[in-house]
Design an enzyme around this catalytic site. Structure first.
Site, PDB file in Angstrom:
ATOM      1  N   ASP A 116       0.858  -1.182   0.000  1.00 54.36           N
ATOM      2  CA  ASP A 116       0.000   0.000   0.000  1.00 54.36           C
ATOM      3  C   ASP A 116       0.894   1.232   0.000  1.00 54.36           C
ATOM      4  O   ASP A 116       1.523   1.550   1.007  1.00 54.36           O
ATOM      5  CB  ASP A 116      -0.911   0.001   1.224  1.00 54.36           C
ATOM      6  N   ASP A 319      -2.083   5.813  -6.649  1.00 54.81           N
ATOM      7  CA  ASP A 319      -2.394   4.868  -5.573  1.00 54.81           C
ATOM      8  C   ASP A 319      -2.401   3.446  -6.102  1.00 54.81           C
ATOM      9  O   ASP A 319      -2.998   3.156  -7.140  1.00 54.81           O
ATOM     10  CB  ASP A 319      -3.760   5.211  -4.962  1.00 54.81           C
TER      11      ASP A 319
END
Length: 442
Positions: A116, A319
């Site tokens: 992440d 992202d």
């Protein structure tokens, strides 16, 4: 209808479970390279997809993104080299969609760790964790000779969110909200290794309790953000706060993606754009998106829809955990309307879940270029449209940001990043994109 192999979250399969005699054979992690696998694909060690129709699969994927976007919005408001194989994963909500094989402890214990790049801290489910996924592997702390809890007065204890010391305890614990889940973890240190590199005394959270939601990765998470406890910060002397990845397509069968750590071996010829900093949320990778081109036309987007504002958190981020690119409503509407205008002959527009621009029949989509300060990234056709396995329905693989988001944030998501080498060069303040097919043929 044949199940669509789109469910994202890469699970690096256990090398022992994949032999050279199968189509799912995977090259071993070696040197500084780690391979990536698609966790919802046919080679996933977790089993088959839970949906029997493409429509159900797509709506599930959209619901995952719909949950992650408010989570990202909440974040905005408040030397050497290593090649690590990447793969896709599944059954993860509001979390990264690609994972790598990591080893924790002495002797090392293998875990499939989700990546992440919008979060900092690492955490792994530890033995005895309450509420952790029952099927998940856990880190057996009693079996590691190098494991040690960190005391409440340590520097690291002051760097985690909501630190606390339970009554009578001397070691540090912390609370964290991740997606729809609430996490309680002890702050500890132990060795962590990716590919051939070992990081001794790595600080991470040892999950003790998980409440609610379905957001926590089954075998842990590695944060690639820029905060003090992120992987980049803790390995700065080893990797100089530099990494890149190539994410394979959803349909890729093998560990063909890679996470490349450190400045050595990064592409020499790559288009870059300045990396922007938000002091309030320094872990997020902001870039200055200045426009979108559909075909040859730069669509008319209000500048305010793309403007970077560190006070409100507005702007554009890259992202790894969002599946489909999301644009704030004025930007998305402009892109969508021009896209529809250019393929009017494809027939009437239909909808599917959160996708509002779908067609029943063949579609020749116009090119879409994301325009950033200093570079344009033209998306290949496979990054623009998603198609049913049967080939009857095609949808524009973008959507508008949820109406309830409290800041105007655009997200360049992993489908649009697939088969690109995406470089995060923090010391030189830049993010780069270069085409690099890293998917196996389907």
């Amino acid at each position: 209808m044949v199940t669509l192999l789109l469910n994202l979250l890469l699970l690096v399969a256990n090398a022992a479970s994949i032999t050279a005699a199968t189509p799912c054979s995977t090259p071993p992690d070696e040197g500084s390279t780690v391979h990536i696998l698609h966790a919802f694909g046919p080679c996933s060690p977790l089993g088959t997809a839970p949906f029997t129709s493409w429509e159900d699969t797509i709506m599930d994927l959209l619901s995952r993104d719909a949950s992650r976007l408010p989570y990202l919005s909440s974040l905005t408001a408040s030397a050497g080299r290593s090649f690590v194989p990447l793969a896709s994963g599944r059954q993860l909500l509001q979390i990264p969609n690609y994972v790598v094989r990591a080893k924790v402890g002495s002797p090392p214990q293998s875990l499939l760790v989700a990546l992440d790049n919008s979060n900092d801290a690492a955490w792994f489910p530890c033995s005895g964790c309450l509420g952790c996924p029952s099927a998940a592997a856990s880190f057996a702390v009693a079996s590691s000779t190098s494991y040690r809890p960190l005391p409440c007065g340590s520097l690291q204890c002051g760097q985690v969110p909501s630190p606390f010391c339970p009554a009578g305890a001397v070691s540090c614990s912390f609370n964290l909200t991740y997606g729809t889940s609430s996490i309680q973890a002890g702050l500890v240190q132990d060795s962590l290794s990716l590919a051939a590199d070992v990081v001794p005394s790595y600080t991470f959270g040892c999950l003790q309790k998980v409440i609610g939601g379905n957001s926590v990765p089954q075998q842990g998470l590695l944060g690639l953000g820029r905060g003090p406890l992120s992987f980049l910060s803790q390995t700065k002397s080893l990797y100089d706060s530099t990494f890149s990845y190539c994410l394979p397509s959803f349909k890729s069968l093998n560990f063909t993606g890679t996470l490349r750590l450190g400045p050595v071996g990064q592409p020499k010829r790559i288009k870059t754009t300045p990396l922007l900093s938000n002091p309030r949320r320094s872990s997020l990778y902001y870039v200055n998106m200045v426009g979108v081109r559909v075909g040859r036309k730069v669509v008319d987007i209000p500048p305010s829809a793309l403007a970077f504002d560190p006070v409100t958190g507005a702007g554009t981020i890259v992202d790894s955990g969002t599946m489909f690119t999301r644009l704030v409503l004025p930007a998305y509407t402009a892109v969508r309307d021009e896209f529809r205008r250019r393929i009017k002959a494809a027939g009437p527009v239909t909808t599917l879940g959160g996708f509002d621009t779908c067609y029943d029949g063949p579609v020749k989509a116009p090119s879409i270029s994301l325009m950033f300060a200093g570079m344009n990234v033209t998306l290949p056709p496979e990054n623009v449209m998603i198609h049913s396995t049967a080939g009857t329905i095609s949808c524009l693989a973008m959507a508008s940001s949820p109406d309830n988001m409290n800041s105007m944030i655009n997200v360049v998501a992993n489908m649009q990043q697939q088969n690109h080498r995406v470089l995060f060069d923090v010391p030189n303040g830049r993010i780069g994109f270069a085409r690099e097919p890293c998917s196996t043929a389907v």
